[in-house]
Motif scaffolding. Structure first.
Motif, PDB file in Angstrom:
ATOM      1  N   TYR A 217       0.792  -0.983  -0.182  1.00 53.91           N
ATOM      2  CA  TYR A 217       0.261   0.030   0.011  1.00 53.91           C
ATOM      3  C   TYR A 217       0.925   1.165   0.078  1.00 53.91           C
ATOM      4  CZ  TYR A 217      -4.655  -1.707   0.586  1.00 53.91           C
ATOM      5  OH  TYR A 217      -5.837  -2.190   0.405  1.00 53.91           O
ATOM      6  N   SER A 218       1.993   1.268   0.647  1.00 58.94           N
ATOM      7  CA  SER A 218       2.853   2.390   0.810  1.00 58.94           C
ATOM      8  C   SER A 218       4.518   1.945   0.731  1.00 58.94           C
ATOM      9  CB  SER A 218       2.358   3.137   1.999  1.00 58.94           C
ATOM     10  OG  SER A 218       2.637   2.293   3.139  1.00 58.94           O
ATOM     11  N   SER A 219       5.278   3.031   0.546  1.00 60.85           N
ATOM     12  CA  SER A 219       6.467   2.847   0.566  1.00 60.85           C
ATOM     13  C   SER A 219       7.278   4.038   0.747  1.00 60.85           C
ATOM     14  CB  SER A 219       7.113   2.026  -0.851  1.00 60.85           C
ATOM     15  OG  SER A 219       7.095   2.814  -1.924  1.00 60.85           O
ATOM     16  N   ALA A 220       8.658   4.036   1.138  1.00 56.82           N
ATOM     17  CA  ALA A 220       9.469   5.261   1.437  1.00 56.82           C
ATOM     18  C   ALA A 220      10.900   4.637   1.402  1.00 56.82           C
ATOM     19  CB  ALA A 220       9.196   5.912   2.547  1.00 56.82           C
ATOM     20  N   CYS A 221      11.748   5.457   1.009  1.00 53.47           N
ATOM     21  CA  CYS A 221      13.266   5.181   0.817  1.00 53.47           C
ATOM     22  C   CYS A 221      13.884   5.586   1.949  1.00 53.47           C
ATOM     23  CB  CYS A 221      14.064   5.435  -0.373  1.00 53.47           C
ATOM     24  SG  CYS A 221      13.592   4.325  -1.723  1.00 53.47           S
ATOM     25  N   HIS A 222      14.691   5.220   2.841  1.00 52.75           N
ATOM     26  CA  HIS A 222      15.545   5.840   3.605  1.00 52.75           C
ATOM     27  C   HIS A 222      16.521   6.814   3.231  1.00 52.75           C
ATOM     28  CE1 HIS A 222      18.130   6.735   7.477  1.00 52.75           C
ATOM     29  NE2 HIS A 222      16.853   6.505   8.117  1.00 52.75           N
ATOM     30  N   PRO A 223      16.876   8.165   3.834  1.00 51.60           N
ATOM     31  CA  PRO A 223      17.811   8.981   2.993  1.00 51.60           C
ATOM     32  C   PRO A 223      19.144   8.518   3.221  1.00 51.60           C
ATOM     33  CG  PRO A 223      17.065  10.047   5.239  1.00 51.60           C
ATOM     34  CD  PRO A 223      16.197   8.654   4.906  1.00 51.60           C
ATOM     35  N   GLU A 224      19.511   7.464   4.089  1.00 50.94           N
ATOM     36  CA  GLU A 224      20.991   6.961   4.447  1.00 50.94           C
ATOM     37  C   GLU A 224      21.552   6.828   2.772  1.00 50.94           C
ATOM     38  OE1 GLU A 224      24.542   5.814   5.177  1.00 50.94           O
ATOM     39  OE2 GLU A 224      23.078   6.801   6.488  1.00 50.94           O
ATOM     40  N   PRO A 225      22.701   7.461   2.466  1.00 51.84           N
ATOM     41  CA  PRO A 225      23.166   7.302   0.928  1.00 51.84           C
ATOM     42  C   PRO A 225      24.283   6.093   0.775  1.00 51.84           C
ATOM     43  CG  PRO A 225      24.540   9.021   2.407  1.00 51.84           C
ATOM     44  CD  PRO A 225      23.341   8.559   3.134  1.00 51.84           C
ATOM     45  N   SER A 226      24.696   5.766   1.994  1.00 51.78           N
ATOM     46  CA  SER A 226      25.297   4.088   1.825  1.00 51.78           C
ATOM     47  C   SER A 226      24.431   2.983   1.405  1.00 51.78           C
ATOM     48  CB  SER A 226      26.350   4.127   3.012  1.00 51.78           C
ATOM     49  OG  SER A 226      25.554   3.863   3.854  1.00 51.78           O
ATOM     50  N   LYS A 227      23.310   3.215   1.608  1.00 48.33           N
ATOM     51  CA  LYS A 227      22.477   2.074   1.573  1.00 48.33           C
ATOM     52  C   LYS A 227      21.056   2.264   0.850  1.00 48.33           C
ATOM     53  CE  LYS A 227      23.349  -0.062   6.220  1.00 48.33           C
ATOM     54  NZ  LYS A 227      24.134  -1.364   5.457  1.00 48.33           N
ATOM     55  N   ASP A 228      20.592   1.019   0.208  1.00 46.42           N
ATOM     56  CA  ASP A 228      19.072   1.156  -0.314  1.00 46.42           C
ATOM     57  C   ASP A 228      18.360   0.573   0.657  1.00 46.42           C
ATOM     58  OD1 ASP A 228      19.781   2.697  -2.963  1.00 46.42           O
ATOM     59  OD2 ASP A 228      20.917   0.940  -3.344  1.00 46.42           O
ATOM     60  N   LEU A 229      17.871   1.376   1.668  1.00 44.92           N
ATOM     61  CA  LEU A 229      17.288   0.792   2.635  1.00 44.92           C
ATOM     62  C   LEU A 229      15.583   1.254   2.426  1.00 44.92           C
ATOM     63  CD1 LEU A 229      17.541  -1.130   5.131  1.00 44.92           C
ATOM     64  CD2 LEU A 229      17.684   0.963   6.610  1.00 44.92           C
ATOM     65  N   VAL A 230      14.811   0.260   1.993  1.00 49.14           N
ATOM     66  CA  VAL A 230      13.278   0.533   1.850  1.00 49.14           C
ATOM     67  C   VAL A 230      12.528  -0.116   2.843  1.00 49.14           C
ATOM     68  CG1 VAL A 230      11.523   0.422   0.093  1.00 49.14           C
ATOM     69  CG2 VAL A 230      14.010   0.228  -0.737  1.00 49.14           C
TER      70      VAL A 230
END
Length: 580
Positions: A217-230
């Protein structure tokens, strides 16, 4: 030979008598030939040869039952049956007629005790079932949040390690400027679009995984630049956390041999039951990170609650609840101290996180569901809402604050204004300018959002259109009502998702350092990326690996070439350059 032919004639005439009136001429001739051949073979001593030649066996009528006697039926197989229910009379305990009064009292005491224990067990089971259906309003740590998935201690330790890693790095939200990306010459803007097209058009699928158990239903990416944390929210209140580029754990077979990695399951996933119970009434409708430091995540749910998961303490606690209205979305200004909440009753709620839940202010701005609310990042007093009554409306929250002044507190909610009160206020001199502008779609408006610089607006609707506005908030701030509020671009886009897909929403890339652009799912199983001027920047697809609509989209706040999509089965896709 004369005797043989005469016997054949007698046999054929005998065989044909019972069926003379039922068979056709061809069938009669065929039966006669078969009978003649069988009789000839039997006379020559070749009885078994008729079977080897494929001739049908001689018909022998079944013996008829005698009058008044039924035909013999085959024996039934014995099937083990469940014990029969007994009546109260048969269940009644057999009482010894010679028992003494002491034995009688003992027997009755044991019967009462047994009945009481059975009643207590029944009540305990009902209470446990009732508690399993109730929302959990208390604090929940990772062990409780992940108990349904039953992760190992090593997996929980890895998740805590990720939380610690992202809290050690400051990740404040960068705010754009309303004057950003405004060019005097059109060729400069075209150059920026081409540069963006060259970067985003090369993105491919670099990671795929089933992050949640049900529809996203929803999603967001964390702003940490060293990771692709979803972070992904699903239909049953589950919060999936996906480290998309992490090295997956090795999987071994029964002999201990390492199995080859499946290209469809990449990275590492954790599943947290953030909202309870795990039913469609707990769907996570919106995910937002704390704009101050991104060390916590807010989730809204159809169970009428908002929870906050802290990465520092690894504890989730409820910060807001509503009695009977489903929460559809939230947004926070860059200060991070306030929150605007929209719900299905057409109300937006102002919640100051420093004051607590008891000091919320509710304003019913619409008589229909408000699907989304968005705060202008550079002018936080400007709100944009999209409603099922087909309207996209621009509000000035400063007027709502004047409506609040001079009102006494009554009950747990300080201020609660219904739709009629709001309409009366808007018609007064003091309320002029509360609604700065409005635009009516052909059908329900599903979403409307400000871009990171607070200048552009994008909306989606069931009328199969994506509309774009460009406003200079500083220029129009002195006007109580905008002289015109018509989109400068209308993009035709199929938004007919039906009941099995999450609504398609256009989502801006939150990075203020890149030319403004937004992502939206395409019903043809692709991801569309448009610029703030309505130019198609990229259309990403992979027919070999994607066979479902990627309905939910989001972008990385700090890395330009990162997009994430999710579908109705809980599977997510990370789009990035192939060399990542």
């Amino acid at each position: 030979m004369r005797r043989v032919s005469s016997s054949i004639t007698s046999v054929s005439s005998t065989a044909l008598q019972p069926v003379m009136t039922e068979l056709s001429a061809y069938e009669i001739e065929r039966e006669a030939n078969i009978a003649r051949n069988r009789a000839l073979l039997e006379e020559l001593g070749l009885k078994d040869t008729s079977t080897s030649l494929g001739l049908p066996p001689k018909h022998t009528p079944k013996p008829k039952a005698k009058p008044g006697q039924s035909a013999k039926r085959p024996k039934r197989e014995l099937v083990e049956q469940a014990p029969r229910r007994l009546s109260a009379r048969l269940r009644k305990e057999v009482i010894d007629p010679n028992e003494t009064p002491t034995q009688r009292r003992k027997r009755e005491a044991e019967a009462k005790k047994r009945k009481r224990e059975e009643e207590e067990e029944r009540i305990a089971a009902e209470e446990q079932a009732r508690l399993a259906k109730r929302p959990r309003t208390h604090e929940l740590d990772l062990a409780v949040l992940t108990e349904a998935a039953e992760p190992s201690d090593t997996e929980l330790g890895a998740l805590r390690g990720i939380f610690q890693a992202i809290t050690n790095v400051p990740a404040t939200r960068r705010i754009g400027d309303v004057r950003d990306w405004v060019f005097e010459r059109s060729n400069q803007e075209e150059r920026e679009v081409e540069m963006l097209r060259s970067k985003l058009g090369k993105m491919k699928i670099v990671s795929m995984a089933k992050v949640t158990d049900s529809r996203i239903y929803s999603s967001a990416c964390h702003p940490e630049p060293s990771k692709d944390l979803v972070f992904v929210g699903d239909k049953h209140g589950q919060l999936g956390i996906w480290d998309a580029r992490a090295t997956p754990d090795e999987v071994t077979d029964e002999d201990g041999n390492v199995l080859p990695a499946d290209d469809k399951e990449m990275g590492k996933c954790w599943r947290l039951q953030q909202h309870w119970p795990a039913t469609p009434q707990s769907s996570i409708s919106c995910i937002k990170f704390d704009p101050i430091d991104a060390h916590s995540v807010f989730t809204t749910s159809y169970d009428c609650t908002i929870r906050r998961l802290s990465f520092v303490s690894s504890v989730s606690h409820q910060i807001f609840s509503s009695s009977d209205t489903l929460i559809t979305s939230i947004d926070l200004p860059p200060s991070g101290h306030e929150m605007w909440i929209s719900d299905t009753s057409g109300t937006i709620t102002h919640y100051d996180l420093r004051e607590g839940e008891k000091h919320t202010r509710r304003y019913q701005l619409s008589d229909n569901k408000i699907g989304s609310v968005s705060v202008n990042p550079t002018s936080p007093h400007l709100l944009i809402t999209a409603s099922n009554n087909r309207f996209v409306r621009l509000w000035d929250s400063r007027k709502l604050q004047t409506l609040t002044l001079g009102t006494e507190s009554t009950g747990p909610v300080d201020h609660d204004y219904d739709h009629e009160t709001i309409q009366t206020f808007m018609g007064s001199t003091q309320g002029r300018g509360l609604m700065r502008a409005e635009f009516q779609h052909g059908k329900s408006a599903t979403s409307a959002q400000w871009d990171p610089r607070g200048r552009s607006i994008v909306s989606t609707s069931y009328d199969d259109s994506v509309n774009l506005w460009e406003l200079d908030a500083a220029k129009y701030d002195s006007l109580p009502v905008f002289p015109s509020f018509k989109p400068f671009s209308r993009i035709k886009h199929n938004c007919q998702t039906g009941k099995w897909l999450t609504l398609l929403r256009a989502v801006w890339n939150p990075n203020p350092d890149v030319y403004p652009h937004f992502t939206i799912a395409n019903m043809q199983h692709s991801l569309d990326i448009f610029s703030c001027k309505g130019d198609l920047v990229a259309r990403l697809s992979d027919r070999q690996r994607i066979s479902a609509v990627q309905a939910v989209t989001c972008s990385h706040p700090n890395i330009v070439e990162r997009c994430v999509t999710g579908n109705a089965s809980g599977r997510c896709v990370l789009w990035a350059p192939p060399d990542v």
